[in-house]
Design an enzyme around this catalytic site. Structure first.
Site, PDB file in Angstrom:
ATOM      1  CB  CYS A  27      -4.094  -0.033 -17.311  1.00 20.72           C
ATOM      2  SG  CYS A  27      -3.643   0.666 -15.726  1.00 20.72           S
ATOM      3  CG  HIS A  42      -3.819  -4.276 -17.056  1.00 21.22           C
ATOM      4  ND1 HIS A  42      -2.529  -3.859 -16.872  1.00 21.22           N
ATOM      5  CD2 HIS A  42      -4.580  -3.551 -16.199  1.00 21.22           C
ATOM      6  CE1 HIS A  42      -2.503  -2.914 -15.939  1.00 21.22           C
ATOM      7  NE2 HIS A  42      -3.738  -2.712 -15.518  1.00 21.22           N
ATOM      8  CG  ASN A  46      -1.813  -1.812 -12.393  1.00 17.80           C
ATOM      9  OD1 ASN A  46      -1.264  -1.710 -13.484  1.00 17.80           O
ATOM     10  ND2 ASN A  46      -3.046  -1.418 -12.181  1.00 17.80           N
TER      11      ASN A  46
HETATM   12  O1  UT7 Z   1      -5.210  -0.937 -13.770  1.00 20.82           O
HETATM   13  C1  UT7 Z   1      -6.346  -0.161 -13.995  1.00 20.82           C
HETATM   14  C2  UT7 Z   1      -7.554  -0.756 -13.453  1.00 20.82           C
HETATM   15  N1  UT7 Z   1      -7.491  -0.834 -12.021  1.00 20.82           N
HETATM   16  C3  UT7 Z   1      -8.156  -1.782 -11.444  1.00 20.82           C
HETATM   17  O2  UT7 Z   1      -8.734  -2.577 -12.121  1.00 20.82           O
HETATM   18  C4  UT7 Z   1      -8.219  -1.797  -9.929  1.00 20.82           C
HETATM   19  C5  UT7 Z   1      -9.598  -2.236  -9.536  1.00 20.82           C
HETATM   20  N2  UT7 Z   1      -9.836  -2.287  -8.124  1.00 20.82           N
HETATM   21  C6  UT7 Z   1      -9.230  -3.140  -7.269  1.00 20.82           C
HETATM   22  O3  UT7 Z   1      -8.327  -3.852  -7.646  1.00 20.82           O
HETATM   23  C7  UT7 Z   1      -9.779  -3.249  -5.870  1.00 20.82           C
HETATM   24  O4  UT7 Z   1     -10.993  -2.555  -5.780  1.00 20.82           O
HETATM   25  C8  UT7 Z   1      -8.805  -2.721  -4.777  1.00 20.82           C
HETATM   26  C9  UT7 Z   1      -7.654  -3.689  -4.632  1.00 20.82           C
HETATM   27  C10 UT7 Z   1      -8.288  -1.355  -5.166  1.00 20.82           C
HETATM   28  C11 UT7 Z   1      -9.528  -2.637  -3.437  1.00 20.82           C
HETATM   29  O5  UT7 Z   1     -10.091  -3.892  -3.085  1.00 20.82           O
HETATM   30  P1  UT7 Z   1     -11.622  -3.996  -2.610  1.00 20.82           P
HETATM   31  O6  UT7 Z   1     -11.834  -5.390  -2.238  1.00 20.82           O
HETATM   32  O7  UT7 Z   1     -12.449  -3.415  -3.700  1.00 20.82           O
HETATM   33  O8  UT7 Z   1     -11.626  -3.107  -1.302  1.00 20.82           O
HETATM   34  P2  UT7 Z   1     -12.455  -1.787  -0.978  1.00 20.82           P
HETATM   35  O9  UT7 Z   1     -11.959  -0.636  -1.786  1.00 20.82           O
HETATM   36  O10 UT7 Z   1     -13.915  -2.107  -1.014  1.00 20.82           O
HETATM   37  O11 UT7 Z   1     -12.031  -1.570   0.534  1.00 20.82           O
HETATM   38  C12 UT7 Z   1     -12.363  -2.498   1.557  1.00 20.82           C
HETATM   39  C13 UT7 Z   1     -11.778  -2.014   2.865  1.00 20.82           C
HETATM   40  C14 UT7 Z   1     -12.099  -0.556   3.164  1.00 20.82           C
HETATM   41  O12 UT7 Z   1     -12.331  -0.430   4.553  1.00 20.82           O
HETATM   42  P3  UT7 Z   1     -13.835  -0.340   5.113  1.00 20.82           P
HETATM   43  O13 UT7 Z   1     -14.418   0.872   4.465  1.00 20.82           O
HETATM   44  O14 UT7 Z   1     -14.498  -1.613   4.694  1.00 20.82           O
HETATM   45  O15 UT7 Z   1     -13.621  -0.213   6.571  1.00 20.82           O
HETATM   46  C15 UT7 Z   1     -10.825   0.162   2.816  1.00 20.82           C
HETATM   47  O16 UT7 Z   1     -10.646   1.352   3.554  1.00 20.82           O
HETATM   48  O17 UT7 Z   1     -10.344  -2.095   2.833  1.00 20.82           O
HETATM   49  C16 UT7 Z   1      -9.781  -0.859   3.224  1.00 20.82           C
HETATM   50  N3  UT7 Z   1      -8.510  -0.681   2.517  1.00 20.82           N
HETATM   51  C17 UT7 Z   1      -7.354  -1.162   2.989  1.00 20.82           C
HETATM   52  N4  UT7 Z   1      -7.049  -1.867   4.101  1.00 20.82           N
HETATM   53  C18 UT7 Z   1      -5.766  -2.223   4.269  1.00 20.82           C
HETATM   54  C19 UT7 Z   1      -8.270  -0.056   1.353  1.00 20.82           C
HETATM   55  N5  UT7 Z   1      -6.974  -0.117   1.031  1.00 20.82           N
HETATM   56  C20 UT7 Z   1      -6.383  -0.810   2.039  1.00 20.82           C
HETATM   57  C21 UT7 Z   1      -5.052  -1.211   2.282  1.00 20.82           C
HETATM   58  N6  UT7 Z   1      -4.796  -1.914   3.392  1.00 20.82           N
HETATM   59  N7  UT7 Z   1      -4.046  -0.928   1.424  1.00 20.82           N
END
Ligand code: UT7
Length: 321
Positions: A112, A248, A278
């Protein structure tokens, strides 16, 4: 001598995939995706359309805007993680498409942060006199690297391309560039294998993007905050000297955090993540082109571009447009 952006272009494949489309593929919801990422839709390249195809469209628009012809271009750099082929580079394929002859052409792989790495590299070519008119492209078909059964990654990415023409100029252009990497974070955001590490999986198409999103998120927010400070200090500038932030586009919450750090109102931040998702190396040149063409970004304004991605890699470019 400065390197100055003299024209921009971008291209998105026509096909749009909405969050509602994704609800049919994985256990997710429009509400979750919008709340956690800000993404509402992304563009997906149809089968047979490659990264070079997207790059070519964006490049032609940038060349037209800059009024340069193929014979003017003396350097081509393409930032991509989803090259058409293992080799030749997408830059060489693009050179052939555009009928540009006998100039250096190479790809940059910094995921990225690729476009920021590419601009920084081209700036050095121009400042040393090794190039006078460069085509710099960020182009991706990252949808090809997604596991469409993995809801933690498949909702995040999209395809597209952005391009700029950078020329040697006595007028101020790129003021400074700042590049970093830390390979200790190699496993937090990665493709699980490749040609050399997992040749059988590679041949069978079983290598996909894997991300520990939450851990990436925390490092991204802190690191991007630091690069803002580093860039301003290097130029002895204040936060209020920046006219536009072109970040980004990974997640609106990360963008909001950087804007807050800069004390910048969101109407001075170019955001496309809601419509493009993204698009990795393509996201900054895509967003930049959108804001140049709709008249928001004006000549003479001061622009801060910043990115963070797999590696980890991160960096910034401060420029006068
Ligand atoms: O471009 C390169 C750099 N990339 C980035 O900078 C991405 C950085 N990360 C992010 O943008 C975020 O961490 C995400 C958008 C990927 C995830 O958001 P989050 O608020 O960090 O969520 P999380 O990974 O802590 O997940 C929270 C919950 C989990 O469930 P439990 O364990 O709390 O029951 C996940 O399983 O959300 C669940 N989850 C989803 N639920 C519905 C994960 N993906 C999904 C989904 N739909 N697509």
């Amino acid at each position: 001598m400065y390197s100055r952006i003299v024209g921009t272009g971008s291209y998105l494949p026509e096909k749009i995939m909405t969050n509602h489309d994704l609800e049919k593929l994985v256990e997710t919801s429009d509400e979750w995706i919008v709340e956690r990422t800000g993404i509402k839709q992304r563009h997906i390249a149809p089968e047979g359309v490659t990264t070079c195809d997207l790059a070519e469209q964006a490049a032609r628009k940038a060349m037209e805007a800059a009024q340069v012809s193929p014979s003017d271009i003396d350097l081509i750099v393409v930032a991509t993680t989803s090259a058409d082929r293992v080799f030749p580079s997408t830059a060489c394929l693009l050179q052939d498409r555009l009928d540009v002859r006998n100039c250096p052409a190479f790809d940059i792989q910094a995921v990225c942060t690729g476009f920021v790495y590419a601009l920084a590299t081209v700036d050095k070519f121009i400042k040393t006199g090794a190039a006078k008119c460069a085509l710099v492209v960020g182009a991706e078909t990252l949808s090809r690297l997604l596991d469409w059964t993995d809801r933690t990654t498949c909702v995040l990415f999209g395809d597209g391309a952005g391009a700029v023409i950078v020329k040697a100029s006595e007028e101020p252009g790129i003021l400074s560039t700042h590049l970093h990497a830390n390979g200790q974070y190699k496993d937090l955001l990665t493709v699980n294998g490749g040609i050399s590490e997992t040749p059988d999986d590679f041949r069978a198409g079983r290598n996909y993007i894997k991300m520990k999103g939450n851990e990436v998120f925390k490092v991204a927010v802190n690191t991007l905050g630091e690069i803002v400070d580093e860039t301003l200090a290097a130029n002895r500038m204040e936060k209020s000297d920046i006219d536009w932030l072109v970040p980004h586009q990974a997640n609106i919450r990360i963008i909001n955090a950087t804007a807050k750090k800069l004390r910048m109102p969101m109407d001075r931040v170019v955001t496309t993540v809601d419509r493009h998702g993204n698009t990795s190396a393509a996201s900054i040149p895509l967003a930049f082109d959108v804001a140049v063409r709709d008249g928001r970004i004006q000549r003479g304004e001061t622009i801060l571009m910043e990115a963070f991605g797999g590696g980890f890699t991160w960096g910034s470019v401060l420029l006068k447009y």
